[in-house]
Design a protein around this motif. Sequence first.
Motif, mmCIF file in Angstrom:
data_model
loop_
_atom_site.group_PDB
_atom_site.id
_atom_site.type_symbol
_atom_site.label_atom_id
_atom_site.label_comp_id
_atom_site.label_asym_id
_atom_site.label_seq_id
_atom_site.Cartn_x
_atom_site.Cartn_y
_atom_site.Cartn_z
ATOM 1 N N ILE A 73 -3.703 8.613 -1.334
ATOM 2 C CA ILE A 73 -3.573 7.878 -2.591
ATOM 3 C C ILE A 73 -3.083 8.824 -3.673
ATOM 4 O O ILE A 73 -3.585 9.936 -3.840
ATOM 5 C CB ILE A 73 -4.932 7.261 -2.986
ATOM 6 C CG1 ILE A 73 -5.382 6.261 -1.920
ATOM 7 C CG2 ILE A 73 -4.839 6.567 -4.343
ATOM 8 C CD1 ILE A 73 -6.774 5.690 -2.152
ATOM 9 N N ASP A 74 -2.094 8.359 -4.412
ATOM 10 C CA ASP A 74 -1.504 9.156 -5.493
ATOM 11 C C ASP A 74 -2.582 9.600 -6.481
ATOM 12 O O ASP A 74 -3.450 8.815 -6.884
ATOM 13 C CB ASP A 74 -0.446 8.301 -6.206
ATOM 14 C CG ASP A 74 0.162 9.014 -7.393
ATOM 15 O OD1 ASP A 74 0.806 10.039 -7.187
ATOM 16 O OD2 ASP A 74 -0.047 8.531 -8.524
ATOM 17 N N ASP A 75 -2.516 10.870 -6.876
ATOM 18 C CA ASP A 75 -3.547 11.421 -7.775
ATOM 19 C C ASP A 75 -3.620 10.676 -9.096
ATOM 20 O O ASP A 75 -4.712 10.448 -9.639
ATOM 21 C CB ASP A 75 -3.274 12.910 -8.045
ATOM 22 C CG ASP A 75 -3.671 13.795 -6.879
ATOM 23 O OD1 ASP A 75 -4.278 13.274 -5.922
ATOM 24 O OD2 ASP A 75 -3.381 15.006 -6.925
ATOM 25 N N ASP A 76 -2.470 10.306 -9.634
ATOM 26 C CA ASP A 76 -2.477 9.579 -10.910
ATOM 27 C C ASP A 76 -3.218 8.251 -10.772
ATOM 28 O O ASP A 76 -3.984 7.858 -11.666
ATOM 29 C CB ASP A 76 -1.045 9.334 -11.386
ATOM 30 C CG ASP A 76 -0.368 10.615 -11.866
ATOM 31 O OD1 ASP A 76 -1.093 11.588 -12.179
ATOM 32 O OD2 ASP A 76 0.880 10.648 -11.911
ATOM 33 N N MET A 102 0.827 -1.191 0.000
ATOM 34 C CA MET A 102 0.000 0.000 0.000
ATOM 35 C C MET A 102 0.871 1.256 0.000
ATOM 36 O O MET A 102 0.535 2.255 -0.632
ATOM 37 C CB MET A 102 -0.931 0.023 1.219
ATOM 38 C CG MET A 102 -1.887 1.216 1.234
ATOM 39 S SD MET A 102 -3.142 1.150 2.523
ATOM 40 C CE MET A 102 -2.094 1.331 3.987
ATOM 41 N N GLY A 103 1.977 1.205 0.681
ATOM 42 C CA GLY A 103 2.878 2.352 0.740
ATOM 43 C C GLY A 103 3.386 2.790 -0.620
ATOM 44 O O GLY A 103 3.752 3.959 -0.810
ATOM 45 N N GLN A 104 3.394 1.872 -1.578
ATOM 46 C CA GLN A 104 3.863 2.214 -2.918
ATOM 47 C C GLN A 104 2.864 3.110 -3.671
ATOM 48 O O GLN A 104 3.221 3.740 -4.665
ATOM 49 C CB GLN A 104 4.101 0.926 -3.715
ATOM 50 C CG GLN A 104 5.180 0.032 -3.109
ATOM 51 C CD GLN A 104 5.324 -1.282 -3.865
ATOM 52 O OE1 GLN A 104 4.795 -1.445 -4.965
ATOM 53 N NE2 GLN A 104 6.046 -2.236 -3.281
ATOM 54 N N HIS A 105 1.618 3.134 -3.184
ATOM 55 C CA HIS A 105 0.582 3.930 -3.858
ATOM 56 C C HIS A 105 0.217 5.190 -3.083
ATOM 57 O O HIS A 105 -0.641 5.942 -3.509
ATOM 58 C CB HIS A 105 -0.683 3.080 -4.052
ATOM 59 C CG HIS A 105 -0.483 1.897 -4.944
ATOM 60 N ND1 HIS A 105 -0.429 1.998 -6.315
ATOM 61 C CD2 HIS A 105 -0.297 0.581 -4.655
ATOM 62 C CE1 HIS A 105 -0.237 0.792 -6.842
ATOM 63 N NE2 HIS A 105 -0.156 -0.085 -5.853
ATOM 64 N N LEU A 106 0.849 5.402 -1.937
ATOM 65 C CA LEU A 106 0.517 6.551 -1.107
ATOM 66 C C LEU A 106 1.623 7.593 -1.127
ATOM 67 O O LEU A 106 2.807 7.267 -1.169
ATOM 68 C CB LEU A 106 0.271 6.114 0.344
ATOM 69 C CG LEU A 106 -0.835 5.090 0.596
ATOM 70 C CD1 LEU A 106 -0.987 4.845 2.092
ATOM 71 C CD2 LEU A 106 -2.159 5.556 0.003
ATOM 72 N N ILE A 107 1.212 8.839 -1.108
ATOM 73 C CA ILE A 107 2.136 9.958 -0.960
ATOM 74 C C ILE A 107 1.649 10.769 0.236
ATOM 75 O O ILE A 107 0.544 11.323 0.212
ATOM 76 C CB ILE A 107 2.159 10.843 -2.225
ATOM 77 C CG1 ILE A 107 2.644 10.023 -3.432
ATOM 78 C CG2 ILE A 107 3.055 12.054 -2.005
ATOM 79 C CD1 ILE A 107 2.603 10.800 -4.739
ATOM 80 N N LYS A 108 2.438 10.767 1.291
ATOM 81 C CA LYS A 108 2.048 11.433 2.547
ATOM 82 C C LYS A 108 0.697 10.911 3.038
ATOM 83 O O LYS A 108 -0.213 11.664 3.386
ATOM 84 C CB LYS A 108 2.003 12.953 2.367
ATOM 85 C CG LYS A 108 3.364 13.573 2.086
ATOM 86 C CD LYS A 108 3.262 15.088 1.967
ATOM 87 C CE LYS A 108 4.646 15.691 1.694
ATOM 88 N NZ LYS A 108 4.590 17.178 1.580
ATOM 89 N N ASN A 109 0.565 9.579 3.039
ATOM 90 C CA ASN A 109 -0.624 8.881 3.536
ATOM 91 C C ASN A 109 -1.886 9.125 2.706
ATOM 92 O O ASN A 109 -2.998 8.863 3.166
ATOM 93 C CB ASN A 109 -0.903 9.250 4.998
ATOM 94 C CG ASN A 109 0.195 8.788 5.929
ATOM 95 O OD1 ASN A 109 0.737 7.696 5.769
ATOM 96 N ND2 ASN A 109 0.556 9.627 6.888
#
Length: 451
Positions: free
Chosen positions: A351-354, A342-349
């Motif tokens: 979900i990545d906008d893309d 899951m951490g691979q898809h999160l930026i500062k907790n």
Amino acid sequence: MPSKMWESLGFRENPYNTKPLNISKQDVELLMGRENEQIDFLTAIESEEQGIFVLSGVPGVGKTSFLNVQQFLLESGEADFGPRLLAARQLCPIQQYDEPKFIAQRCIQSFCKSIEEYCNITNKSVPSETSKVSAWIHQNKPATINFGLSYLGTGVTAGREVHLPSVQSTTFETLAEIIETLSLEVKNKLNFEGSFIVLDNIENLQDDELSQCLTTFRDTLFTIPNIWWILIGQSGLSSLIQSTNPKVFQRLSAGIELKPISVENLIKAVDIRVKTFHETKNNGSSLITKKVYLKLFESSNGEIRFVFKYCQNICIKLVQLIRKELVEKNQKMTVESFNRLMGQHLIKNQIDDDFSHTCLNVIVREEFEGYYHSTEEKQILKRIGELGKVNSKDFKEFSEFGIKTMQDFTQNVLIKFREQQLLLRRQEGKKITYELRGISVFAMEYGLLNE
């Protein structure tokens, strides 16, 4: 009940729940941006012992949530002002082609259910006549009811005893007397000043059916003492009643057209839900970034329900993706392995906008393709989007698609797409316009109307 899926994302409960707020204390603080409307509503209810209040707005704007919070405040006595009224915990849904008598029967069912649920919550005994009426309306067997009961001091003064036939054989006038009897019990047995009865989705009736229903109710149900009737419908309901039935409009006590909340209040609404449902209480953040949920808000013309629905769907897509990756890698679904991926898809907790936009594209495509629209239907939707807003008289703009009459355009295009929730209907008096709504806005943006 806690959800394992949401627990895996750091929440005790779903922060994007699309269900209306409940008639409960814990949901009061979740209502944002309705302070002025709340004052208007409570003041109107305080002004009379009974009346008719129209609550309207576009789909998904939060009409039921707003009403439920006000009902809780009045029922519990926590409102700053206003009478103590029994909340309508079960709304009376209006269905297409409903006749006044059927609606009255459904009002009795809803009223009984609301009384029974309140008594269950507060550990009170259900009043005697309410119990009899509830059994009669559900079992559809003859019964004997006492009409016109009054309670003076510790004694009971009985009215008249009435033998009721089956529900279908009972007259409309008798149904009105039954509602009045229930209202008396709420006031005298449960110590309320009155009750709410809510007619929901009243715009499901055709204009002539609505006029007939309101005319029938005007001097019967709407005059029952200590009952506040709330009519919930889509945008423009008050002006529709004014144009189709001026006499009923004159009887309306008040009304509110709920507009979409402001962007600032949407942000507050998301923040308070995160704070309420995140496991850390004060340190959590929305999984969906502000940029994404504001995009949803803009595309849906301010539908809160639409925003939360697709925020929820993006989160579900993320969990599905991670679990599939674990299976493909033959890894056990432990908390540690899940959190690592899951951490691979999160930026500062968050979900990545893309990723969120990719999910939205997939979700919209799946939903839109589920309608199995023809190429011509997609082109018609696209034309509506290009025009911005259309009404029945714009049928000539669609002549290249074989549309030759106003009736054809209204029935086979506008109403059809609206029922599929692809068009938003706005009404002011008898003037009706349609525009792309929610998923069809995204379908146009993603080029699905060109396929």
